[in-house]
Design an enzyme around this catalytic site. Structure first.
Site, PDB file in Angstrom:
ATOM      1  N   PRO A  87     -20.106 146.089  46.535  1.00  0.00           N
ATOM      2  CA  PRO A  87     -19.638 147.023  45.502  1.00  0.00           C
ATOM      3  C   PRO A  87     -18.145 147.263  45.645  1.00  0.00           C
ATOM      4  O   PRO A  87     -17.673 147.695  46.690  1.00  0.00           O
ATOM      5  CB  PRO A  87     -20.436 148.299  45.801  1.00  0.00           C
ATOM      6  CG  PRO A  87     -20.797 148.203  47.247  1.00  0.00           C
ATOM      7  CD  PRO A  87     -20.955 146.739  47.535  1.00  0.00           C
ATOM      8  N   SER A 116     -20.356 149.319  41.787  1.00  0.00           N
ATOM      9  CA  SER A 116     -19.840 150.561  42.374  1.00  0.00           C
ATOM     10  C   SER A 116     -20.019 151.762  41.442  1.00  0.00           C
ATOM     11  O   SER A 116     -19.971 151.619  40.219  1.00  0.00           O
ATOM     12  CB  SER A 116     -18.342 150.368  42.657  1.00  0.00           C
ATOM     13  OG  SER A 116     -17.717 151.613  42.875  1.00  0.00           O
ATOM     14  N   TYR A 140     -22.081 156.837  45.253  1.00  0.00           N
ATOM     15  CA  TYR A 140     -21.381 157.892  45.995  1.00  0.00           C
ATOM     16  C   TYR A 140     -22.050 159.168  45.528  1.00  0.00           C
ATOM     17  O   TYR A 140     -21.960 159.502  44.343  1.00  0.00           O
ATOM     18  CB  TYR A 140     -19.888 157.912  45.647  1.00  0.00           C
ATOM     19  CG  TYR A 140     -19.073 156.828  46.302  1.00  0.00           C
ATOM     20  CD1 TYR A 140     -19.052 156.686  47.691  1.00  0.00           C
ATOM     21  CD2 TYR A 140     -18.306 155.957  45.554  1.00  0.00           C
ATOM     22  CE1 TYR A 140     -18.286 155.691  48.300  1.00  0.00           C
ATOM     23  CE2 TYR A 140     -17.537 154.971  46.157  1.00  0.00           C
ATOM     24  CZ  TYR A 140     -17.535 154.845  47.527  1.00  0.00           C
ATOM     25  OH  TYR A 140     -16.779 153.863  48.130  1.00  0.00           O
ATOM     26  N   THR A 166     -23.698 154.774  49.834  1.00  0.00           N
ATOM     27  CA  THR A 166     -22.597 154.541  50.777  1.00  0.00           C
ATOM     28  C   THR A 166     -22.401 155.789  51.625  1.00  0.00           C
ATOM     29  O   THR A 166     -22.216 156.890  51.096  1.00  0.00           O
ATOM     30  CB  THR A 166     -21.305 154.154  50.023  1.00  0.00           C
ATOM     31  OG1 THR A 166     -21.545 152.906  49.383  1.00  0.00           O
ATOM     32  CG2 THR A 166     -20.124 154.006  50.961  1.00  0.00           C
ATOM     33  N   LYS A 248     -25.387 152.039  53.181  1.00  0.00           N
ATOM     34  CA  LYS A 248     -24.257 151.140  53.432  1.00  0.00           C
ATOM     35  C   LYS A 248     -23.200 151.881  54.240  1.00  0.00           C
ATOM     36  O   LYS A 248     -22.714 152.934  53.806  1.00  0.00           O
ATOM     37  CB  LYS A 248     -23.657 150.672  52.097  1.00  0.00           C
ATOM     38  CG  LYS A 248     -22.359 149.882  52.228  1.00  0.00           C
ATOM     39  CD  LYS A 248     -21.916 149.353  50.866  1.00  0.00           C
ATOM     40  CE  LYS A 248     -20.640 148.545  50.959  1.00  0.00           C
ATOM     41  NZ  LYS A 248     -19.434 149.374  51.017  1.00  0.00           N
ATOM     42  N   HIS A 272     -16.755 149.298  55.481  1.00  0.00           N
ATOM     43  CA  HIS A 272     -16.002 149.388  54.230  1.00  0.00           C
ATOM     44  C   HIS A 272     -14.825 148.402  54.236  1.00  0.00           C
ATOM     45  O   HIS A 272     -13.783 148.649  53.635  1.00  0.00           O
ATOM     46  CB  HIS A 272     -15.487 150.821  54.049  1.00  0.00           C
ATOM     47  CG  HIS A 272     -15.635 151.380  52.664  1.00  0.00           C
ATOM     48  ND1 HIS A 272     -16.614 152.262  52.315  1.00  0.00           N
ATOM     49  CD2 HIS A 272     -14.900 151.199  51.535  1.00  0.00           C
ATOM     50  CE1 HIS A 272     -16.479 152.613  51.042  1.00  0.00           C
ATOM     51  NE2 HIS A 272     -15.440 151.969  50.542  1.00  0.00           N
ATOM     52  N   ARG A 327     -13.458 141.488  49.232  1.00  0.00           N
ATOM     53  CA  ARG A 327     -12.132 141.098  48.733  1.00  0.00           C
ATOM     54  C   ARG A 327     -12.040 139.667  48.206  1.00  0.00           C
ATOM     55  O   ARG A 327     -11.364 139.438  47.197  1.00  0.00           O
ATOM     56  CB  ARG A 327     -11.086 141.316  49.832  1.00  0.00           C
ATOM     57  CG  ARG A 327     -10.883 142.788  50.191  1.00  0.00           C
ATOM     58  CD  ARG A 327      -9.840 142.903  51.280  1.00  0.00           C
ATOM     59  NE  ARG A 327      -9.610 144.256  51.734  1.00  0.00           N
ATOM     60  CZ  ARG A 327     -10.292 144.857  52.700  1.00  0.00           C
ATOM     61  NH1 ARG A 327     -11.277 144.214  53.318  1.00  0.00           N
ATOM     62  NH2 ARG A 327      -9.992 146.084  53.059  1.00  0.00           N
TER      63      ARG A 327
HETATM   64  C1  LIG Z   1     -10.679 147.336  46.442  1.00  0.00           C
HETATM   65  C2  LIG Z   1     -11.974 147.743  47.110  1.00  0.00           C
HETATM   66  C3  LIG Z   1     -12.768 148.715  46.518  1.00  0.00           C
HETATM   67  C4  LIG Z   1     -13.973 149.073  47.128  1.00  0.00           C
HETATM   68  N1  LIG Z   1     -14.779 149.983  46.482  1.00  0.00           N
HETATM   69  C5  LIG Z   1     -15.969 150.310  47.046  1.00  0.00           C
HETATM   70  C6  LIG Z   1     -16.841 151.199  46.375  1.00  0.00           C
HETATM   71  O1  LIG Z   1     -16.566 151.674  45.282  1.00  0.00           O
HETATM   72  N2  LIG Z   1     -18.013 151.508  46.993  1.00  0.00           N
HETATM   73  C7  LIG Z   1     -18.358 150.990  48.220  1.00  0.00           C
HETATM   74  O2  LIG Z   1     -19.430 151.307  48.737  1.00  0.00           O
HETATM   75  N3  LIG Z   1     -17.546 150.138  48.856  1.00  0.00           N
HETATM   76  C8  LIG Z   1     -16.369 149.771  48.299  1.00  0.00           C
HETATM   77  N4  LIG Z   1     -15.574 148.874  48.929  1.00  0.00           N
HETATM   78  C9  LIG Z   1     -16.024 148.246  50.185  1.00  0.00           C
HETATM   79  C10 LIG Z   1     -16.840 146.978  49.900  1.00  0.00           C
HETATM   80  O3  LIG Z   1     -18.056 147.279  49.300  1.00  0.00           O
HETATM   81  C11 LIG Z   1     -17.143 146.193  51.175  1.00  0.00           C
HETATM   82  O4  LIG Z   1     -17.750 147.042  52.126  1.00  0.00           O
HETATM   83  C12 LIG Z   1     -15.914 145.549  51.800  1.00  0.00           C
HETATM   84  O5  LIG Z   1     -15.010 145.106  50.819  1.00  0.00           O
HETATM   85  C13 LIG Z   1     -16.375 144.370  52.653  1.00  0.00           C
HETATM   86  O6  LIG Z   1     -15.326 143.834  53.353  1.00  0.00           O
HETATM   87  P1  LIG Z   1     -14.491 142.543  52.891  1.00  0.00           P
HETATM   88  O7  LIG Z   1     -13.616 142.996  51.770  1.00  0.00           O
HETATM   89  O8  LIG Z   1     -13.760 142.230  54.131  1.00  0.00           O
HETATM   90  O9  LIG Z   1     -15.477 141.472  52.463  1.00  0.00           O
HETATM   91  C14 LIG Z   1     -14.353 148.477  48.351  1.00  0.00           C
HETATM   92  C15 LIG Z   1     -13.547 147.507  48.930  1.00  0.00           C
HETATM   93  C16 LIG Z   1     -12.376 147.116  48.318  1.00  0.00           C
HETATM   94  C17 LIG Z   1     -11.559 146.021  48.950  1.00  0.00           C
END
Ligand SMILES: Cc1cc2nc3c(=O)[nH]c(=O)nc-3n(C[C@H](O)[C@H](O)[C@H](O)COP(=O)(O)O)c2cc1C
Length: 379
Positions: A87, A116, A140, A166, A248, A272, A327
């Site tokens: 997400p 998300s 959330y 989360t 999560k 995260h 990412r």
């Molecule tokens: C720009 C961005 C926005 C994110 N937004 C959310 C979100 O809205 N909800 C959530 O649970 N995690 C969010 N995450 C975390 C991701 O779900 C995930 O845990 C994380 O990106 C995994 O790591 P990686 O980017 O190294 O693959 C976000 C991550 C990024 C990079």
């Protein structure tokens, strides 16, 4: 069945670092930093990657790997590989099509898409792109109970098949680059797709959103930050839906025990992507400990730092049933919309198939810890 080592995109192979560098060249600096950077001095961000390098794969030989099958079943749904779209909120900061494009890519690859709470487009709009394909909703937990209930019920009625709560974000991590850039895409309205379309949220506003957008954003911020959420929230979610509930953001074995007590349906070992607690543990380093507690009673997934097919292999070998990727697909989205997302995810999928074949495994159920050798003796 997927034919081994089939290159689907037909394009030049870029490493995820190269995708990242190219994305940096085309989106604004503040949007790029928001996506790529981590919290504090980015210790967790770097530890996540380093943990994958701490293991080497010890391959087996003379096995028939002419057919590699990465398919699996998760919560009753058959998916083509143990990879999900993590997400990620505010996706229009990378591309105007945002979640519409990335969810279409997920649907065409038959990989689950986790939407998300702070998506740019609403959950119904995203559902409209995905037809019957697997999608989960990340929650959330809102500071207003009725808004939380409304979002959960909307997700269920628009075909999301799991709720991902989360739990590592009681408050936002301190992300220095966003402070330096004075940037908050949620504050600017790029993450309002679900709030602004929610009838209960709309009723809380004194004026319609069209008339006072600033006030609506202020209200969203007030409800989004909810540091008083506790384990009791799981009971409340259960009252609103029969969907499976995953947590999560679990990294501590004691929390895994509590999760069993609270009868959640799955865990996502995550920090995260190094955006929340700095100097936190790398997810790969705690995965085995969590799996030891869970003892196969629940599916355990992992994210944070997965960049290559060999990372997927290592996570599965240490007990994860699947991984989420964050990412990397955002870089693909920035560069090529739906097509870019597909290319990035297909690339990781291709690498995973190559890794499986060269390690001597043809199905994911064969992958286990005997294929790993820690570089550091105490692992
Ligand atoms: C720009 C961005 C926005 C994110 N937004 C959310 C979100 O809205 N909800 C959530 O649970 N995690 C969010 N995450 C975390 C991701 O779900 C995930 O845990 C994380 O990106 C995994 O790591 P990686 O980017 O190294 O693959 C976000 C991550 C990024 C990079």
């Amino acid at each position: 069945m997927v034919k081994a080592v089939e290159k689907k995109s037909g394009d030049r192979h870029l490493s995820i670092n190269e995708w990242e560098n190219e994305a940096k060249g085309i989106i604004s600096k503040k949007a790029f930093d928001y996506i790529a950077r981590g919290s504090g001095e980015e210790s967790t961000l770097h530890s996540n990657r380093a943990a994958f390098s701490d293991y080497q794969i010890s391959h087996r030989v003379l096995r028939d790997v002419s057919k590699i099958d990465t398919g699996m079943t998760l919560f009753g749904q058959t998916i083509s590989s143990p990879m999900l779209f993590a997400p990620i909120g505010v996706q229009t900061i990378a591309h105007p099509q945002g979640e519409l494009a990335s969810s279409r890519a997920a649907a065409s690859m038959n990989l689950p898409f986790v939407l998300s709470t702070v998506s740019s487009y609403s959950m119904e709009e995203v559902a409209g792109q995905m037809k019957e394909s697997s999608r989960w909703f990340q929650l959330y937990y809102s500071g207003n109970e009725l808004v939380a209930e409304s979002m959960i019920k909307r997700a269920e009625s628009s075909g999301y098949s799991a709720i991902v709560l989360t739990v590592d974000t009681p408050i936002m991590g301190f992300r220095e680059s966003d402070h330096i850039n004075n940037y908050s895409p949620i504050g600017e309205g790029s993450g309002s797709g679900n709030y602004f379309t929610d009838p209960i949220f709309q009723n809380l506003l004194e004026k319609p959103i069209m008339e006072d957008r600033e006030m609506a954003l202020k209200k969203q911020k007030e409800l989004f930050e909810n540091p008083s959420v506790t384990w009791e929230a799981i009971h409340r979610i259960r009252q609103y839906t029969d969907l499976p509930i995953l947590l999560k953001g679990i990294v501590h074995p004691e929390d895994a025990k509590l999760a069993l007590d609270y009868k959640v349906d799955g865990l996502i070992v995550s920090n995260h992507g190094g955006r929340q607690l700095d100097h936190g543990v790398a997810t790969l380093d705690v995965l085995e400990g969590i799996c030891d507690v869970v003892k196969g009673e629940l599916p355990v997934l992992l994210d944070s730092g997965v960049r290559r097919g060999s990372d997927v292999f290592k996570a599965l070998a240490l007990g994860a049933c699947a991984v989420l990727i964050g990412r990397p697909f955002m870089y693909g989205l920035a560069l090529g919309g739906e097509d870019g997302v597909m290319k990035v995810m297909e690339q990781i999928q291709n690498e995973f198939e190559v890794t499986m074949a060269l390690a001597g495994t043809s199905t994911i159920s064969e992958i286990n810890k005997t294929y790993l050798v820690p570089k550091k003796p105490n692992k």
